[in-house]
Design an enzyme around this catalytic site. Structure first.
Site, PDB file in Angstrom:
ATOM      1  N   VAL A 283       0.933  -1.260  -0.189  1.00 37.65           N
ATOM      2  CA  VAL A 283      -0.004  -0.121  -0.125  1.00 37.65           C
ATOM      3  C   VAL A 283       0.914   1.327   0.020  1.00 37.65           C
ATOM      4  O   VAL A 283       0.395   2.439   0.281  1.00 37.65           O
ATOM      5  CB  VAL A 283      -1.032   0.057   1.384  1.00 37.65           C
TER       6      VAL A 283
ATOM      7  N   ALA B  93      14.032   4.638  -8.360  1.00 37.56           N
ATOM      8  CA  ALA B  93      15.573   4.678  -8.251  1.00 37.56           C
ATOM      9  C   ALA B  93      16.367   5.476  -9.193  1.00 37.56           C
ATOM     10  O   ALA B  93      17.240   6.139  -8.899  1.00 37.56           O
ATOM     11  CB  ALA B  93      15.929   3.623  -8.652  1.00 37.56           C
TER      12      ALA B  93
ATOM     13  N   HIS C 273      12.672   0.047 -39.212  1.00 36.26           N
ATOM     14  CA  HIS C 273      11.608  -0.752 -39.562  1.00 36.26           C
ATOM     15  C   HIS C 273      11.801  -2.210 -39.491  1.00 36.26           C
ATOM     16  O   HIS C 273      12.957  -2.575 -40.166  1.00 36.26           O
ATOM     17  CB  HIS C 273      10.947  -0.340 -40.909  1.00 36.26           C
TER      18      HIS C 273
HETATM   19  C1  LIG Z   1       9.414  -4.208  -5.128  1.00 38.94           C
HETATM   20  C2  LIG Z   1       9.795  -2.913  -5.624  1.00 38.94           C
HETATM   21  C3  LIG Z   1      10.031  -2.730  -7.115  1.00 38.94           C
HETATM   22  C4  LIG Z   1      10.736  -1.522  -7.357  1.00 38.94           C
HETATM   23  N1  LIG Z   1      10.747  -1.362  -8.673  1.00 38.94           N
HETATM   24  C5  LIG Z   1      11.208  -0.129  -9.164  1.00 38.94           C
HETATM   25  C6  LIG Z   1      11.436   0.119 -10.502  1.00 38.94           C
HETATM   26  O1  LIG Z   1      11.219  -0.856 -11.550  1.00 38.94           O
HETATM   27  N2  LIG Z   1      12.054   1.301 -11.040  1.00 38.94           N
HETATM   28  C7  LIG Z   1      12.150   2.124  -9.797  1.00 38.94           C
HETATM   29  O2  LIG Z   1      12.799   3.245 -10.447  1.00 38.94           O
HETATM   30  N3  LIG Z   1      12.129   1.899  -8.690  1.00 38.94           N
HETATM   31  C8  LIG Z   1      11.589   1.049  -8.193  1.00 38.94           C
HETATM   32  N4  LIG Z   1      11.311   0.581  -6.923  1.00 38.94           N
HETATM   33  C9  LIG Z   1      11.528   1.907  -5.718  1.00 38.94           C
HETATM   34  C10 LIG Z   1      13.360   1.906  -5.489  1.00 38.94           C
HETATM   35  O3  LIG Z   1      13.747   0.516  -5.092  1.00 38.94           O
HETATM   36  C11 LIG Z   1      13.529   2.817  -4.792  1.00 38.94           C
HETATM   37  O4  LIG Z   1      13.123   4.176  -5.264  1.00 38.94           O
HETATM   38  C12 LIG Z   1      15.110   3.277  -4.664  1.00 38.94           C
HETATM   39  O5  LIG Z   1      15.588   1.810  -4.046  1.00 38.94           O
HETATM   40  C13 LIG Z   1      15.392   4.426  -3.424  1.00 38.94           C
HETATM   41  O6  LIG Z   1      16.754   4.439  -3.410  1.00 38.94           O
HETATM   42  P1  LIG Z   1      17.353   5.069  -2.176  1.00 38.94           P
HETATM   43  O7  LIG Z   1      18.729   5.161  -2.311  1.00 38.94           O
HETATM   44  O8  LIG Z   1      16.465   6.386  -1.735  1.00 38.94           O
HETATM   45  O9  LIG Z   1      16.876   4.326  -0.776  1.00 38.94           O
HETATM   46  P2  LIG Z   1      17.164   2.575  -0.444  1.00 38.94           P
HETATM   47  O10 LIG Z   1      17.259   1.806  -1.691  1.00 38.94           O
HETATM   48  O11 LIG Z   1      15.932   2.052   0.261  1.00 38.94           O
HETATM   49  O12 LIG Z   1      18.557   2.549   0.195  1.00 38.94           O
HETATM   50  C14 LIG Z   1      18.455   3.229   1.308  1.00 38.94           C
HETATM   51  C15 LIG Z   1      19.633   2.614   2.175  1.00 38.94           C
HETATM   52  O13 LIG Z   1      19.807   3.067   3.540  1.00 38.94           O
HETATM   53  C16 LIG Z   1      20.346   2.206   4.452  1.00 38.94           C
HETATM   54  N5  LIG Z   1      20.002   2.824   5.788  1.00 38.94           N
HETATM   55  C17 LIG Z   1      18.872   3.421   6.141  1.00 38.94           C
HETATM   56  N6  LIG Z   1      19.045   3.858   7.489  1.00 38.94           N
HETATM   57  C18 LIG Z   1      20.383   3.683   7.577  1.00 38.94           C
HETATM   58  C19 LIG Z   1      21.431   4.301   8.591  1.00 38.94           C
HETATM   59  N7  LIG Z   1      21.047   4.998   9.633  1.00 38.94           N
HETATM   60  N8  LIG Z   1      22.481   4.094   8.606  1.00 38.94           N
HETATM   61  C20 LIG Z   1      23.113   3.434   7.603  1.00 38.94           C
HETATM   62  N9  LIG Z   1      22.359   2.814   6.280  1.00 38.94           N
HETATM   63  C21 LIG Z   1      21.214   3.238   6.480  1.00 38.94           C
HETATM   64  C22 LIG Z   1      19.289   0.841   4.231  1.00 38.94           C
HETATM   65  O14 LIG Z   1      20.061  -0.298   4.746  1.00 38.94           O
HETATM   66  C23 LIG Z   1      19.333   1.128   2.635  1.00 38.94           C
HETATM   67  O15 LIG Z   1      20.323   0.018   1.830  1.00 38.94           O
HETATM   68  C24 LIG Z   1      10.818  -0.427  -6.377  1.00 38.94           C
HETATM   69  C25 LIG Z   1      10.799  -0.828  -4.960  1.00 38.94           C
HETATM   70  C26 LIG Z   1      10.159  -2.083  -4.546  1.00 38.94           C
HETATM   71  C27 LIG Z   1       9.950  -2.116  -3.327  1.00 38.94           C
END
Ligand SMILES: Cc1cc2nc3c(=O)[nH]c(=O)nc-3n(C[C@H](O)[C@H](O)[C@H](O)COP(=O)(O)OP(=O)(O)OC[C@H]3O[C@@H](n4cnc5c(N)ncnc54)[C@H](O)[C@@H]3O)c2cc1C
Length: 471
Positions: A276, A326, A450
């Protein structure tokens, strides 16, 4: 047990090694900044470990089996056997390969990598809380910090994830066997993608969604194509239903939902996947000791340089709110690093493409026709149905379309909406067009190979100019 009290210093402390954090660290290293990255779990974050890559791997693997079993019109008769554990093992191998790749890129960038959780100790200092017996706390003084702690799935009250009956997307990507049935709470992109995977594996999938359509952030004519195909796969939709509670029985659970009139429905299944939405991870950070402010939903507020309300702290990726993708995390990480290095950099959300990897896919970028009108443009659109594309038909694909939105007077391309095979790839051409300020004439004058699906983009653009040849 806490041992020692070591303090070191760094130009840039990056907290979190997901797409936002690892890209920020690599870019800051390229700009000759001294970087320390702290990751408490696995490099690559949600995207590589339990999000984008594992979900797309499972989608591709199930598509191979599904296409083979549905190719009778092409004269191919097959009944592929699927070994879910084999699929999951293959997916896990990809994940390991990619996370190791990210770790090695980070090492080569010169960043100091510290495993553990980073939390703020004061506005200019963080404490690294390492996990494991006998590990102590280390402090790092920083000139700048980039918070990239990402997001986690929202838990619906009463439906706490247990990895057994109540699954998060992470659990659903690592099941040991194909369940007979699954209730999916939430018809957003994660729920729809995973529902499609399990429906193709032969599971009876029911989606319950509080709103009155699936994929509510997309236009109704796009989602109609996806919902129609999903129904053909056997997925049942129940819109306007809110998940209330569940109770287990031997081998499954009954999920109770309620509609706006208060009528209660019950759905029996082996598992319930709750998808959700996602919430920011800030509770790991001890933000209270900083001046960093969050909005009402807990996301860190940032400006166009990804700067928070504390001058030397930046926030990138999911923790900084929508669009939670991402590729926006990548860009935000670069912008933060470049700003810290004194380079001119700013976030530009005008041409952020987005995709849903359902069957068929959705790919969008820029403005819809009504958004263009609201923004004061006089939009013109061109639409090319996939059923008029020779390449789509040769792939046995008929449904979907490419729509291009442009400014009638100047011809500038403002947006595009695609639903159909490879929509996630096709949209890239139009993202580039918007980014470059290209006009309909520019794309119309570009020769497209094409027979390819990209010709549908070409035809839609020509259609917007009243010059469509093939439709
Ligand atoms: C099932 C699923 C499918 C998805 N498919 C897509 C897709 O096809 N295309 C797309 O663009 N996006 C997709 N997403 C979304 C994408 O995964 C996120 O937008 C992306 O991972 C965000 O990156 P981020 O670096 O902000 O955070 P994250 O990838 O969540 O990384 C954050 C990191 O910070 C670490 N962390 C947290 N707190 C601390 C702390 N205090 N100290 C040290 N480390 C810490 C965590 O362990 C984690 O490794 C998908 C998500 C899910 C769940």
């Amino acid at each position: 047990m806490v041992v020692g009290d070591i303090t070191s210093s760094t130009d840039v402390l990056v907290i979190g090694g997901g797409p936002g954090g690892y890209v920020a660290a690599i870019r800051a290293g390229q700009l000759n900044l001294d970087v320390t990255l702290v990751e408490m779990d696995a490099y690559g974050g949600s995207c590589l470990n339990r999000g984008c890559i594992p979900s797309k791997a499972m989608i591709s693997a199930t598509d191979v089996a599904h296409h083979a079993s549905e190719a009778e019109a092409m004269g191919v008769y097959a009944d592929p056997a699927v070994d879910l554990q084999g699929m999951v093992t293959w997916k896990d191998r990809l994940v390991t390969r990619l996370t190791k790749g990210v770790e090695s890129l980070l090492e080569r960038s010169g960043a100091t990598l510290i495993p553990g959780r980073a939390e703020f100790a004061s506005p200019g200092k963080a404490r690294i809380v390492a996990s494991g017996e006998g590990q102590g706390a280390e402090s790092i003084e920083f000139d700048h910090a980039i918070v990239a702690t990402g997001s986690r799935p929202i838990e619906v009250p009463g439906f706490e994830f247990d990895g057994d009956r109540i699954l998060s997307s992470k659990h659903a990507l690592s099941l040991e066997s194909v369940p007979d049935s699954m209730v999916v709470v939430g018809g957003g992109y994660i729920g729809m993608e995973l529902a499609t995977v399990y429906a193709k594996l032969g599971c009876d999938v029911t989606i319950v969604e509080m709103l009155d359509d699936a994929l509510p952030s997309y236009e109704a004519d796009l989602t109609a194509v996806v919902v129609d195909r999903a129904e053909k796969l056997g997925i049942e939709f129940h819109f306007g239903e809110r998940a209330l509670e569940y109770e287990t029985f031997d081998g499954g659970l009954t999920v109770r939902t309620e509609n706006d009139e208060g009528a209660v429905s019950e759905f029996d299944a082996e598992h319930c996947l709750v998808a959700v939405g996602r919430e920011p991870v800030t509770d790991t950070l001890n933000l209270e000791v900083t001046e960093v402010e969050t909005d009402d939903s807990g996301f860190i507020e940032t400006d166009a340089q990804a700067r928070t309300s504390q001058e030397n702290v930046f926030a990138v990726g999911d923790v900084a709110g929508e669009p939670m993708l991402a590729h926006t995390a990548f860009v935000e990480g670069e912008v933060a690093a470049e700003t810290i290095a004194g380079e001119p950099a700013a976030l530009d959300h005008q041409a952020v493409p987005a995709a849903v990897f359902t069957d068929p896919e959705i790919g969008t970028v820029g403005m819809t026709e009504s958004e263009a009108e609201e923004a004061g443009f006089d939009p013109v659109t061109g639409q090319m149905p996939m059923r008029a594309s020779g390449r789509a038909l040769s792939l046995d694909e008929r449904e979907g379309f490419v729509r291009v939105v442009a400014d009638a007077e100047s011809g500038f391309i403002l947006g595009a909406q695609i639903v159909g095979p490879d929509a996630s790839e096709l949209v890239a051409e139009l993202a580039l067009a918007i980014e470059m300020g290209a006009t309909l004439e520019d794309v119309a004058a570009t020769i497209h190979i094409h027979p390819t699906l990209s010709e549908a983009v070409h035809e839609a653009v020509k259609g917007a100019r009243g010059q469509s040849i093939h439709y």
